[in-house]
Design a protein around this motif. Structure first.
Motif, PDB file in Angstrom:
ATOM      1  N   ILE A 168      21.591 -29.668  27.451  1.00 56.13           N
ATOM      2  CA  ILE A 168      22.332 -30.903  27.192  1.00 56.13           C
ATOM      3  C   ILE A 168      23.799 -30.728  27.543  1.00 56.13           C
ATOM      4  O   ILE A 168      24.419 -31.612  28.157  1.00 56.13           O
ATOM      5  N   ASP A 169      24.362 -29.571  27.187  1.00 56.41           N
ATOM      6  CA  ASP A 169      25.777 -29.324  27.486  1.00 56.41           C
ATOM      7  C   ASP A 169      26.027 -29.285  28.992  1.00 56.41           C
ATOM      8  O   ASP A 169      27.082 -29.721  29.464  1.00 56.41           O
ATOM      9  N   LYS A 170      25.068 -28.769  29.741  1.00 55.39           N
ATOM     10  CA  LYS A 170      25.203 -28.679  31.201  1.00 55.39           C
ATOM     11  C   LYS A 170      24.762 -29.964  31.901  1.00 55.39           C
ATOM     12  O   LYS A 170      24.760 -30.012  33.135  1.00 55.39           O
ATOM     13  N   LYS A 171      24.371 -30.980  31.118  1.00 49.66           N
ATOM     14  CA  LYS A 171      23.965 -32.281  31.656  1.00 49.66           C
ATOM     15  C   LYS A 171      22.766 -32.171  32.595  1.00 49.66           C
ATOM     16  O   LYS A 171      22.651 -32.910  33.573  1.00 49.66           O
ATOM     17  N   GLN A 172      21.875 -31.245  32.278  1.00 52.04           N
ATOM     18  CA  GLN A 172      20.651 -31.071  33.058  1.00 52.04           C
ATOM     19  C   GLN A 172      19.529 -31.820  32.330  1.00 52.04           C
ATOM     20  O   GLN A 172      18.784 -31.249  31.530  1.00 52.04           O
ATOM     21  N   TRP A 173      19.430 -33.121  32.611  1.00 52.14           N
ATOM     22  CA  TRP A 173      18.536 -33.968  31.825  1.00 52.14           C
ATOM     23  C   TRP A 173      17.067 -33.615  32.004  1.00 52.14           C
ATOM     24  O   TRP A 173      16.283 -33.652  31.048  1.00 52.14           O
ATOM     25  N   LEU A 174      16.662 -33.265  33.231  1.00 47.12           N
ATOM     26  CA  LEU A 174      15.253 -32.951  33.475  1.00 47.12           C
ATOM     27  C   LEU A 174      14.850 -31.674  32.743  1.00 47.12           C
ATOM     28  O   LEU A 174      13.793 -31.609  32.096  1.00 47.12           O
ATOM     29  N   GLN A 175      15.698 -30.667  32.814  1.00 44.70           N
ATOM     30  CA  GLN A 175      15.414 -29.424  32.110  1.00 44.70           C
ATOM     31  C   GLN A 175      15.450 -29.636  30.597  1.00 44.70           C
ATOM     32  O   GLN A 175      14.651 -29.049  29.853  1.00 44.70           O
ATOM     33  N   ALA A 176      16.356 -30.495  30.133  1.00 46.00           N
ATOM     34  CA  ALA A 176      16.440 -30.774  28.700  1.00 46.00           C
ATOM     35  C   ALA A 176      15.157 -31.433  28.192  1.00 46.00           C
ATOM     36  O   ALA A 176      14.652 -31.099  27.110  1.00 46.00           O
ATOM     37  N   LEU A 177      14.597 -32.358  28.965  1.00 48.11           N
ATOM     38  CA  LEU A 177      13.353 -33.000  28.563  1.00 48.11           C
ATOM     39  C   LEU A 177      12.188 -32.001  28.557  1.00 48.11           C
ATOM     40  O   LEU A 177      11.315 -32.059  27.683  1.00 48.11           O
ATOM     41  N   GLU A 178      12.157 -31.075  29.512  1.00 41.29           N
ATOM     42  CA  GLU A 178      11.099 -30.074  29.543  1.00 41.29           C
ATOM     43  C   GLU A 178      11.174 -29.152  28.329  1.00 41.29           C
ATOM     44  O   GLU A 178      10.149 -28.831  27.705  1.00 41.29           O
ATOM     45  N   VAL A 179      12.395 -28.729  27.975  1.00 39.33           N
ATOM     46  CA  VAL A 179      12.558 -27.872  26.799  1.00 39.33           C
ATOM     47  C   VAL A 179      12.204 -28.639  25.527  1.00 39.33           C
ATOM     48  O   VAL A 179      11.605 -28.094  24.599  1.00 39.33           O
ATOM     49  N   PHE A 180      12.553 -29.927  25.490  1.00 41.80           N
ATOM     50  CA  PHE A 180      12.250 -30.730  24.311  1.00 41.80           C
ATOM     51  C   PHE A 180      10.744 -30.898  24.132  1.00 41.80           C
ATOM     52  O   PHE A 180      10.233 -30.879  23.003  1.00 41.80           O
ATOM     53  N   GLU A 181      10.008 -31.076  25.233  1.00 37.38           N
ATOM     54  CA  GLU A 181       8.548 -31.154  25.143  1.00 37.38           C
ATOM     55  C   GLU A 181       7.968 -29.836  24.638  1.00 37.38           C
ATOM     56  O   GLU A 181       7.004 -29.822  23.854  1.00 37.38           O
ATOM     57  N   MET A 182       8.560 -28.732  25.064  1.00 37.48           N
ATOM     58  CA  MET A 182       8.129 -27.432  24.563  1.00 37.48           C
ATOM     59  C   MET A 182       8.400 -27.309  23.065  1.00 37.48           C
ATOM     60  O   MET A 182       7.588 -26.759  22.302  1.00 37.48           O
ATOM     61  N   LEU A 183       9.536 -27.851  22.641  1.00 38.22           N
ATOM     62  CA  LEU A 183       9.887 -27.808  21.222  1.00 38.22           C
ATOM     63  C   LEU A 183       8.918 -28.646  20.382  1.00 38.22           C
ATOM     64  O   LEU A 183       8.528 -28.257  19.277  1.00 38.22           O
ATOM     65  N   ARG A 184       8.503 -29.786  20.902  1.00 34.98           N
ATOM     66  CA  ARG A 184       7.598 -30.672  20.158  1.00 34.98           C
ATOM     67  C   ARG A 184       6.211 -30.064  19.962  1.00 34.98           C
ATOM     68  O   ARG A 184       5.483 -30.449  19.050  1.00 34.98           O
ATOM     69  N   GLU A 185       5.844 -29.123  20.818  1.00 35.54           N
ATOM     70  CA  GLU A 185       4.532 -28.491  20.700  1.00 35.54           C
ATOM     71  C   GLU A 185       4.496 -27.378  19.663  1.00 35.54           C
ATOM     72  O   GLU A 185       3.418 -26.865  19.358  1.00 35.54           O
ATOM     73  N   GLN A 186       5.659 -26.992  19.134  1.00 36.87           N
ATOM     74  CA  GLN A 186       5.704 -25.888  18.183  1.00 36.87           C
ATOM     75  C   GLN A 186       5.322 -26.368  16.777  1.00 36.87           C
ATOM     76  O   GLN A 186       5.576 -27.518  16.417  1.00 36.87           O
ATOM     77  N   PRO A 187       4.712 -25.482  15.978  1.00 35.70           N
ATOM     78  CA  PRO A 187       4.284 -25.898  14.627  1.00 35.70           C
ATOM     79  C   PRO A 187       5.446 -26.183  13.685  1.00 35.70           C
ATOM     80  O   PRO A 187       5.269 -26.912  12.706  1.00 35.70           O
TER      81      PRO A 187
END
Length: 550
Positions: A168-187
């Protein structure tokens, strides 16, 4: 080193970039603000010397800048350092006091013999299913394994959340969404309003309204209640794309939700695209809607409208709004109002009007800031008035206004427009020496400067340097690179950059297509032009047309 002789500057020296030669001392923020205000009051653009462009002048970035009657007041920049004293006696007394207090507590604490017999209830009988007894907890088995497992889980949480924050700080929106999807899959994941707010703002600034809408719908599906702030962030994403109809649709949806009523910030966000697209009739309807809901426009709202009237040349309406602000008790003009008016006349090259309005705002009691001086530097640089540009920079040094990235960008842009690659590079070197972080505009100006100077082989190294610095690659950046290869008649490389642009989900705009069509037209490639026209119509039909951001 500025070792060569410039046709306008004469022999220029590179300044020492350290700010330690007695130029800036230790000072507190209160004295700094008071000195800046006093220094700013002595500024008089009307007194800027009108030196002929052919005169030999010296440009320096510290002490050897060209003096000017505008910013050459006698300024005392000496600051008194703050003095803070701490003694050992206070530490000893404090330690003794705590020791005595703990000893007194341990010796005077009454025995609690009756606590085991009578237990105090903290709830009514039958209100809570538990009991107030003192049952011992069972021993925890394999405690070391459980602690290790807990620490590993914490480490993974920190790693993935840090990766999301970094994207988010680097304004990399596509990478941020990919990391966020990874975060949502965690218990351990739990939806949070703050995370969605940051992502919505990022997608808005990255001009991805459809991604923002999908994220907003996903947030509602996860059970989070939308707020007026979240709706405003979604609205801003559509407004940055000038999707006005969708913006009004979101506003009407907010009106139906009692907990998501629009405020002055929501209306200001929607007014801006109306101003940018000269839809002034919609602005009047929004003002009427605000009046019905007893929402008063603030200074930010009026500044947006002022900027729109100024860009379209409606100076009478602009002065009318400004007069209303001067008479109002709610939205008085501020330094942003001053910067807006100066930018309007500076971008149009009306230097006399810019200086006249600067004097008016100074008489109103509005003090300039660093951005105000950056606007003056940019306006003087576009007109190649290097003497006045140097005077403003010298005054900023004396008045302890810091040179910012925007300051250096304006100087680099002035040399780039003139095709002066040598002085452009020297300014960039000084920018890095003073610890200023370059941004996307910096590299756009460098690429355009090399194109204007005909030094095409340095474009590739500049693009590689931008990648090394992790500079965000937006539409303006790709347009500069495409323009460089088009001017160099390297159509293969131009097409490769255009493909990379689309692969990076950076949507082209009308300037992108016009550059490529002109390059194909020179070579007589009418089939390529036809394909580009079809693609351009499809992009514009989908509402993906974006404006370049300087």
């Amino acid at each position: 080193m500025f070792s060569q002789t410039h046709p306008i500057f004469g022999r220029c020296k590179r300044a020492n970039y350290s700010i330690g030669q007695g130029e800036v001392g230790h000072f507190n923020s209160t004295s700094l603000k008071s000195r800046q205000k006093s220094f700013a009051r002595s500024c008089s653009p009307a007194a800027i010397p009108k030196v002929a462009m052919a005169s030999s002048i010296w440009l320096s970035f510290s002490s050897s800048l060209l003096p000017s009657t505008l910013f050459n007041k006698n300024i005392n920049t000496t600051a008194s350092p703050q003095s803070t004293t701490t003694t050992k006696h206070s530490r000893i007394l404090l330690r003794c006091a705590f020791t005595a207090a703990s000893a007194a507590t341990s010796t005077t604490r009454p025995p609690s013999s009756s606590s085991s017999s009578t237990k105090e209830r903290h709830w009514k009988e039958g209100e809570f299913p538990g009991i107030s007894g003192t049952s011992k907890r069972p021993p925890i088995k394999n405690i070391k394994k459980k602690l290790d497992r807990k620490n590993k889980a914490k480490a993974w949480v920190n790693t993935i959340t840090e990766a999301l924050s970094d994207s988010i700080d680097k304004k990399q929106w596509l990478q941020a969404l990919e990391v966020f999807e990874m975060l949502r899959e965690q218990p351990f994941y739990q939806p949070k309003e703050g995370t969605y707010m940051k992502l919505l703002v990022l997608l808005g600034k990255s001009r991805q309204p459809r991604q923002a809408r999908q994220l907003f719908d996903q947030m509602i599906e996860e059970g989070l209640e939308p707020t007026a702030e979240l709706y405003t962030a979604l609205l801003a994403a559509y407004c940055r794309e000038s999707l006005i109809d969708e913006g009004f649709s979101i506003l009407n949806q907010m009106k139906t939700l009692p907990s998501c009523q629009a405020d002055v910030f929501t209306y200001s966000t929607l007014i801006k695209p109306c101003v940018d697209n000269s839809r002034f009739e919609l602005i009047e309807s929004l003002y009427e809607d605000m009046a019905e809901r007893l929402i008063m426009p603030n200074t930010v709202t009026q500044n947006i409208v002022l900027n729109g009237y100024g860009k379209t040349g409606k100076f009478e309406q602009m002065e009318k709004v400004l007069s209303g602000m001067l008479e109002s008790t709610v939205c008085k003009p501020d330094v942003w109002t001053m910067n807006t008016i100066l930018s309007v006349f500076g971008n149009k090259g009306q230097i006399d009007m810019m200086e006249r309005w600067y004097e008016k705002f100074r008489n109103f009691g509005i003090d300039p800031e660093s951005r105000t001086f950056n606007i003056l530097i940019g306006a003087y640089g576009k007109k190649r008035m290097y003497d006045k540009m140097s005077s403003v920079m010298e005054y900023m040094r004396k008045a302890q206004f810091p040179w910012t990235t925007s300051t250096f960008n304006n100087v680099i842009e002035a040399f780039a427009d003139a095709g002066d690659a040598k002085h452009m590079e020297c300014t960039f070197d000084q920018m890095r020496a003073e610890g200023m972080k370059a941004d996307t505009k910096t590299f756009c100006c460098l690429i355009n400067g090399y194109v204007n100077a005909g030094v095409f082989h340095k474009v590739i190294s500049t693009v590689q340097l931008a990648a090394k610095f992790e500079i965000p690659e937006n539409t303006s950046f790709y347009n500069s690179v495409i323009f460089a290869f088009a001017k160099a008649d390297d159509l293969i490389e131009m097409e490769r950059v255009f493909k990379r642009m689309k692969d990076k989900h950076c949507l082209p705009n009308s300037r992108t297509y016009s550059i490529m069509e002109e390059a194909y037209r020179k070579k007589g490639m009418n089939d390529k032009i036809y394909d580009l026209e079809l693609e351009k119509q499809e992009v514009l039909t989908n509402g993906s047309e974006i404006d370049e951001v300087s």
